[in-house]
Design a protein around this motif. Structure first.
Motif, PDB file in Angstrom:
ATOM      1  N   PHE A  48       0.829  -1.209   0.000  1.00  0.00           N
ATOM      2  CA  PHE A  48       0.000   0.000   0.000  1.00  0.00           C
ATOM      3  C   PHE A  48       0.863   1.258   0.000  1.00  0.00           C
ATOM      4  CE2 PHE A  48      -2.065   3.307   2.605  1.00  0.00           C
ATOM      5  CZ  PHE A  48      -3.246   3.508   1.921  1.00  0.00           C
ATOM      6  N   TRP A  49       1.882   1.278   0.857  1.00  0.00           N
ATOM      7  CA  TRP A  49       2.747   2.463   0.929  1.00  0.00           C
ATOM      8  C   TRP A  49       3.665   2.553  -0.283  1.00  0.00           C
ATOM      9  CZ3 TRP A  49       0.694   5.787   3.782  1.00  0.00           C
ATOM     10  CH2 TRP A  49       0.123   5.476   5.022  1.00  0.00           C
ATOM     11  N   ALA A  50       4.146   1.412  -0.761  1.00  0.00           N
ATOM     12  CA  ALA A  50       4.995   1.426  -1.948  1.00  0.00           C
ATOM     13  C   ALA A  50       4.228   1.943  -3.157  1.00  0.00           C
ATOM     14  CB  ALA A  50       5.532   0.022  -2.239  1.00  0.00           C
ATOM     15  N   GLY A  51       2.954   1.592  -3.249  1.00  0.00           N
ATOM     16  CA  GLY A  51       2.130   2.013  -4.371  1.00  0.00           C
ATOM     17  C   GLY A  51       1.555   3.408  -4.244  1.00  0.00           C
ATOM     18  N   GLY A  52       1.669   4.017  -3.072  1.00  0.00           N
ATOM     19  CA  GLY A  52       1.156   5.375  -2.900  1.00  0.00           C
ATOM     20  C   GLY A  52      -0.344   5.489  -3.124  1.00  0.00           C
ATOM     21  N   GLY A 192      14.984  -3.430  -6.265  1.00  0.00           N
ATOM     22  CA  GLY A 192      14.725  -2.031  -6.598  1.00  0.00           C
ATOM     23  C   GLY A 192      13.999  -1.890  -7.919  1.00  0.00           C
ATOM     24  N   ARG A 193      14.406  -2.692  -8.916  1.00  0.00           N
ATOM     25  CA  ARG A 193      13.704  -2.648 -10.200  1.00  0.00           C
ATOM     26  C   ARG A 193      12.234  -2.989 -10.015  1.00  0.00           C
ATOM     27  NH1 ARG A 193      15.226  -6.661 -15.173  1.00  0.00           N
ATOM     28  NH2 ARG A 193      14.522  -8.199 -13.629  1.00  0.00           N
ATOM     29  N   TYR A 194      11.962  -4.020  -9.234  1.00  0.00           N
ATOM     30  CA  TYR A 194      10.567  -4.416  -8.995  1.00  0.00           C
ATOM     31  C   TYR A 194       9.770  -3.277  -8.350  1.00  0.00           C
ATOM     32  CZ  TYR A 194       6.499  -6.746  -7.038  1.00  0.00           C
ATOM     33  OH  TYR A 194       5.204  -7.072  -6.696  1.00  0.00           O
ATOM     34  N   LEU A 195      10.344  -2.654  -7.338  1.00  0.00           N
ATOM     35  CA  LEU A 195       9.628  -1.589  -6.633  1.00  0.00           C
ATOM     36  C   LEU A 195       9.410  -0.363  -7.508  1.00  0.00           C
ATOM     37  CD1 LEU A 195      11.429  -1.851  -3.178  1.00  0.00           C
ATOM     38  CD2 LEU A 195       9.019  -2.377  -3.616  1.00  0.00           C
ATOM     39  N   VAL A 196      10.423   0.022  -8.271  1.00  0.00           N
ATOM     40  CA  VAL A 196      10.326   1.225  -9.107  1.00  0.00           C
ATOM     41  C   VAL A 196       9.425   0.996 -10.310  1.00  0.00           C
ATOM     42  CG1 VAL A 196      11.616   2.786 -10.616  1.00  0.00           C
ATOM     43  CG2 VAL A 196      12.537   2.176  -8.367  1.00  0.00           C
ATOM     44  N   PRO A 199       5.032  -1.657  -8.262  1.00  0.00           N
ATOM     45  CA  PRO A 199       4.132  -0.919  -7.364  1.00  0.00           C
ATOM     46  C   PRO A 199       4.456   0.565  -7.225  1.00  0.00           C
ATOM     47  CG  PRO A 199       5.553  -2.435  -6.143  1.00  0.00           C
ATOM     48  CD  PRO A 199       5.688  -2.799  -7.587  1.00  0.00           C
ATOM     49  N   GLY A 200       5.740   0.929  -7.230  1.00  0.00           N
ATOM     50  CA  GLY A 200       6.087   2.338  -7.082  1.00  0.00           C
ATOM     51  C   GLY A 200       5.696   3.200  -8.260  1.00  0.00           C
ATOM     52  N   ASP A 265      18.378  20.633   1.507  1.00  0.00           N
ATOM     53  CA  ASP A 265      17.107  21.136   1.006  1.00  0.00           C
ATOM     54  C   ASP A 265      16.053  20.084   1.328  1.00  0.00           C
ATOM     55  OD1 ASP A 265      15.245  22.688  -0.199  1.00  0.00           O
ATOM     56  OD2 ASP A 265      16.048  22.520  -2.234  1.00  0.00           O
ATOM     57  N   SER A 266      14.782  20.436   1.200  1.00  0.00           N
ATOM     58  CA  SER A 266      13.730  19.483   1.526  1.00  0.00           C
ATOM     59  C   SER A 266      12.854  19.212   0.315  1.00  0.00           C
ATOM     60  CB  SER A 266      12.864  20.005   2.685  1.00  0.00           C
ATOM     61  OG  SER A 266      12.279  21.244   2.348  1.00  0.00           O
ATOM     62  N   VAL A 267      12.224  18.056   0.328  1.00  0.00           N
ATOM     63  CA  VAL A 267      11.366  17.633  -0.767  1.00  0.00           C
ATOM     64  C   VAL A 267      10.195  18.607  -0.917  1.00  0.00           C
ATOM     65  CG1 VAL A 267       9.999  16.131   0.748  1.00  0.00           C
ATOM     66  CG2 VAL A 267      10.070  15.676  -1.705  1.00  0.00           C
ATOM     67  N   GLY A 268       9.775  18.818  -2.153  1.00  0.00           N
ATOM     68  CA  GLY A 268       8.667  19.734  -2.398  1.00  0.00           C
ATOM     69  C   GLY A 268       7.799  19.265  -3.542  1.00  0.00           C
ATOM     70  N   GLY A 269       6.747  19.994  -3.809  1.00  0.00           N
ATOM     71  CA  GLY A 269       5.849  19.687  -4.908  1.00  0.00           C
ATOM     72  C   GLY A 269       5.148  18.352  -4.725  1.00  0.00           C
ATOM     73  N   SER A 270       4.813  17.723  -5.839  1.00  0.00           N
ATOM     74  CA  SER A 270       4.087  16.455  -5.779  1.00  0.00           C
ATOM     75  C   SER A 270       4.927  15.343  -5.175  1.00  0.00           C
ATOM     76  CB  SER A 270       3.621  16.059  -7.182  1.00  0.00           C
ATOM     77  OG  SER A 270       4.720  15.939  -8.069  1.00  0.00           O
ATOM     78  N   MET A 271       6.264  15.505  -5.182  1.00  0.00           N
ATOM     79  CA  MET A 271       7.137  14.486  -4.624  1.00  0.00           C
ATOM     80  C   MET A 271       7.004  14.390  -3.108  1.00  0.00           C
ATOM     81  SD  MET A 271       9.231  12.079  -5.384  1.00  0.00           S
ATOM     82  CE  MET A 271      10.283  11.007  -4.398  1.00  0.00           C
ATOM     83  N   ALA A 272       6.527  15.457  -2.476  1.00  0.00           N
ATOM     84  CA  ALA A 272       6.397  15.444  -1.018  1.00  0.00           C
ATOM     85  C   ALA A 272       5.459  14.327  -0.567  1.00  0.00           C
ATOM     86  CB  ALA A 272       5.899  16.803  -0.529  1.00  0.00           C
ATOM     87  N   GLU A 273       4.358  14.146  -1.277  1.00  0.00           N
ATOM     88  CA  GLU A 273       3.412  13.094  -0.920  1.00  0.00           C
ATOM     89  C   GLU A 273       3.999  11.721  -1.214  1.00  0.00           C
ATOM     90  OE1 GLU A 273      -0.124  11.794   0.773  1.00  0.00           O
ATOM     91  OE2 GLU A 273       0.628  13.847   0.603  1.00  0.00           O
ATOM     92  N   VAL A 274       4.738  11.616  -2.319  1.00  0.00           N
ATOM     93  CA  VAL A 274       5.384  10.344  -2.666  1.00  0.00           C
ATOM     94  C   VAL A 274       6.394   9.957  -1.589  1.00  0.00           C
ATOM     95  CG1 VAL A 274       6.853   9.162  -4.343  1.00  0.00           C
ATOM     96  CG2 VAL A 274       5.070  10.734  -5.132  1.00  0.00           C
TER      97      VAL A 274
END
Length: 306
Positions: A48-52, A192-196, A199-200, A265-274
């Protein structure tokens, strides 16, 4: 001469049959679906978390586990509304069998047979294992039911002709890995390939699309960045040829875990939720994602900055 009308008729029948076949979404064979009830909800939470899932299906600002549908996705094709995927039996997926769920996830087919729009990233989920799909299904059924269906999509012609999506699926739906790894590739990179790629579904945003944006991700520029799905700005290049190419594997994993870059620096934009979703994964999975991103073919960023 009488044979000509007969031959013409046969050709029309064949063409009509081919067109009809193209408009029928393909389903998974029974052998590709786990046994009903075989899923493990505890493992499914990690999927669930991997798939966002919450990023699209949870109400903005609400609980991540209340999946009644999220913010509309406004695109050049029109506006998509993520459906209710809570276990509510009327408005959500509570009445779906595991086979219904697996076919939606991996073939883009609704239980009644309608093709689903690829705004739902089943082109990536097609690469998931039957076990992970079953685990995710089991986990979703433990979450709170949420009543009320999401609004219908509001799409421009001809994108509002849903049956045409089945033709798109025949062309673009592919469960094979995108990046071919050498036989001696470490298990970490393979994970990593599987996750990216699965589901990711990172490539859905980080890869430009062919055919003027209407096609599937362009695998020749895999993860090289592209226009944001909503048409506002660009998603960055995350191959070794992009801005994160100078980051170490540990620095990439730390960014995914904490949201902080090596430059503080910190994550921003749509990536923050990811990043928020990925922070729930075990550190070993984040390291695996980072290892894969270091192993993919480097692609130079374009002049537009992706």
């Amino acid at each position: 001469m009488r044979r000509l009308p007969v031959l013409a008729g046969l050709v029309l029948v064949v063409l009509a049959g081919g067109a009809a076949w193209a408009l029928i979404p393909g389903r998974l064979p029974a052998s590709a679906i786990a046994a009903e009830g075989a899923g493990d909800a505890a493992r499914g939470e990690q999927v669930f978390w991997a798939g966002g899932c919450a990023s699209c299906h949870a109400s903005p600002g609400g609980e991540a586990t209340k999946l009644g549908g999220g913010e509309p996705l406004v695109t050049p094709f029109g506006t998509f509304h993520a459906p209710n995927i809570s276990p509510d039996r009327e408005s959500g997926i509570g009445a779906w069998t595991l086979a219904d769920f697996a076919n939606a996830m991996q073939r883009g087919v609704a239980p009644e047979g309608a093709p689903l729009y690829p705004a739902f990233p089943y082109t990536s989920y097609a690469r998931m294992s039957a076990g992970d799909v079953a685990d995710l299904h089991a986990y979703l059924l433990t979450l709170p039911p949420v009543g009320g269906a999401a609004p219908p999509n509001d799409l421009r012609f001809p994108f509002n002709i849903r049956r045409g999506v089945a033709v798109w699926q025949k062309v673009f739906l592919d469960s094979d890995p995108v990046v071919a790894l050498p036989a001696d590739a470490p298990d970490e990179v393979r994970r990593g390939r599987y996750l990216v790629e699965g589901p990711g579904h990172c490539g859905e945003c980080h890869t430009p699309r062919g055919f003027g944006g209407a096609g599937a991700p362009d695998h020749d520029r895999w993860l090289a960045g592209g226009p944001a799905p909503d048409g506002k700005g660009r998603i960055p290049n995350i191959t070794p040829g992009g801005p994160i190419g100078k980051w170490s594997q540990d620095e990439i994993a730390e960014y995914l875990a904490t949201g902080f870059t090596p430059d503080f620096d910190s994550v921003g934009g749509s990536m923050a939720e990811v990043q928020k979703n990925l922070s729930h994964l075990p550190r070993a999975d984040l390291e695996a994602i980072a290892a894969y991103l270091k192993a993919v073919p480097p692609i130079a960023s374009s002049e537009s900055g992706s």
